[in-house]
Design an enzyme around this catalytic site. Sequence first.
Site, mmCIF file in Angstrom:
data_model
loop_
_atom_site.group_PDB
_atom_site.id
_atom_site.type_symbol
_atom_site.label_atom_id
_atom_site.label_comp_id
_atom_site.label_asym_id
_atom_site.label_seq_id
_atom_site.Cartn_x
_atom_site.Cartn_y
_atom_site.Cartn_z
ATOM 1 N N ILE A 1 1.661 9.634 2.910
ATOM 2 C CA ILE A 1 2.231 8.327 3.233
ATOM 3 C C ILE A 1 1.263 7.632 4.186
ATOM 4 O O ILE A 1 0.445 8.270 4.842
ATOM 5 C CB ILE A 1 3.649 8.410 3.839
ATOM 6 C CG1 ILE A 1 3.666 9.308 5.086
ATOM 7 C CG2 ILE A 1 4.641 8.898 2.809
ATOM 8 C CD1 ILE A 1 5.036 9.391 5.750
ATOM 9 N N ASP A 2 1.356 6.308 4.257
ATOM 10 C CA ASP A 2 0.420 5.530 5.063
ATOM 11 C C ASP A 2 0.536 5.865 6.544
ATOM 12 O O ASP A 2 1.570 6.339 7.029
ATOM 13 C CB ASP A 2 0.680 4.032 4.874
ATOM 14 C CG ASP A 2 0.428 3.563 3.460
ATOM 15 O OD1 ASP A 2 -0.391 4.194 2.779
ATOM 16 O OD2 ASP A 2 1.051 2.559 3.052
ATOM 17 N N LYS A 3 -0.518 5.574 7.246
ATOM 18 C CA LYS A 3 -0.575 5.823 8.688
ATOM 19 C C LYS A 3 0.643 5.259 9.418
ATOM 20 O O LYS A 3 1.274 5.944 10.227
ATOM 21 C CB LYS A 3 -1.858 5.199 9.255
ATOM 22 C CG LYS A 3 -1.945 5.184 10.767
ATOM 23 C CD LYS A 3 -3.181 4.437 11.235
ATOM 24 C CE LYS A 3 -3.209 4.324 12.758
ATOM 25 N NZ LYS A 3 -4.390 3.554 13.221
#
Length: 362
Positions: free
Chosen positions: A172-174
């Site tokens: 998942i994104d930062k």
Amino acid sequence: MTDDEVIDGLSAELDDDAAASAALIDIGDGRDLYEHFRFVADKGQALLRVDKFLTERLQKSSRNRVQQAAEAGCILVNGKPVKSNYRVKPLDVVQVVMDRPRYEFEIVAEDIPLDIVYEDRYVLVVNKPAGLVVHPGHGNWTGTLVNALAWHFKDTPDYDVNDPRLGLVHRIDKDTSGLLVIAKTPDAKTHLGRQFFNKTTKREYVAVVWGEPSPAQGRIEGNIARSTRDRLQMAVYDPQSGIGKHAVTHYSVIEPLGHVSVVKCVLETGRTHQIRVHMRHIGHTLFNDARYGGDVILRGERTAKYTRFVENCMEICPRQALHARTLGFVHPETGEEMFFEAPLPADMQGLIDRWRVYANAR
């Protein structure tokens, strides 16, 4: 896992969890894969099963492991996944690909706290906080979830954080918070990877978006590819265009709150930035999503009081309001159906509470 071209030098800012130096392999089946090994068969190559071909060249891998990799779609010949009984011909290009970049350096163990939701001999489920990069990459060589895993497993001799057969199965994104599963054995990663590939996992996200989607529930379908105008963004293209990869998001409004709404998003596919770009595509950008223009006032009055209120909300939740709330999969060893839920983090809960007060006052 996501995305038949090799995209060289893909910016780590595009996919917060990818190493910029890694080549992203797009084989057209919906997975983001990275080349770990490449072999070109000689001109005089006799017909030979690909599992035997690779076993002779990968000294640390058994034939059974190569067969499992082929079953999971991680063995490519001339850019296409093949089964283990494929016979290699002269000048065939054989690749071994994984769902994460190769690490060209030693991963440093760092004592970074982990919110562990579940752990046994085979899997680890963590609740990742917003702001934590998943994989080391350009600009983020330390302080990542992988560094935290190296510390967590530092006394576990069977877990090598540099071993591509182990570790994170998806990303998942930062600045997205929520649940991730880590495989502690090669068999577990193969099994879990197959579930993500076959779309049998259960993943549900909660987001705060600008406006109130209408209808209140729906299906967003549109191919996703890198934007031609901004390389740091993804964009939606017509499914008939031949551009990008098929993507489907299902959404439903949980709670309308005046000029924003809390929505549930269920992924049918797993493209980079999928929820963020799909919701923007239908006119409901995620609240405070700076990359996609959600960090300005997109709904409501332009009064000084309202502006201050929105700015305060953005201070409370200083990132895109997106949380991977639930994760379900079949346990790779026991066959048991596992289901996990992570409560909304404090920043998103605080954001929703503020908008709820605002909506009730109106």
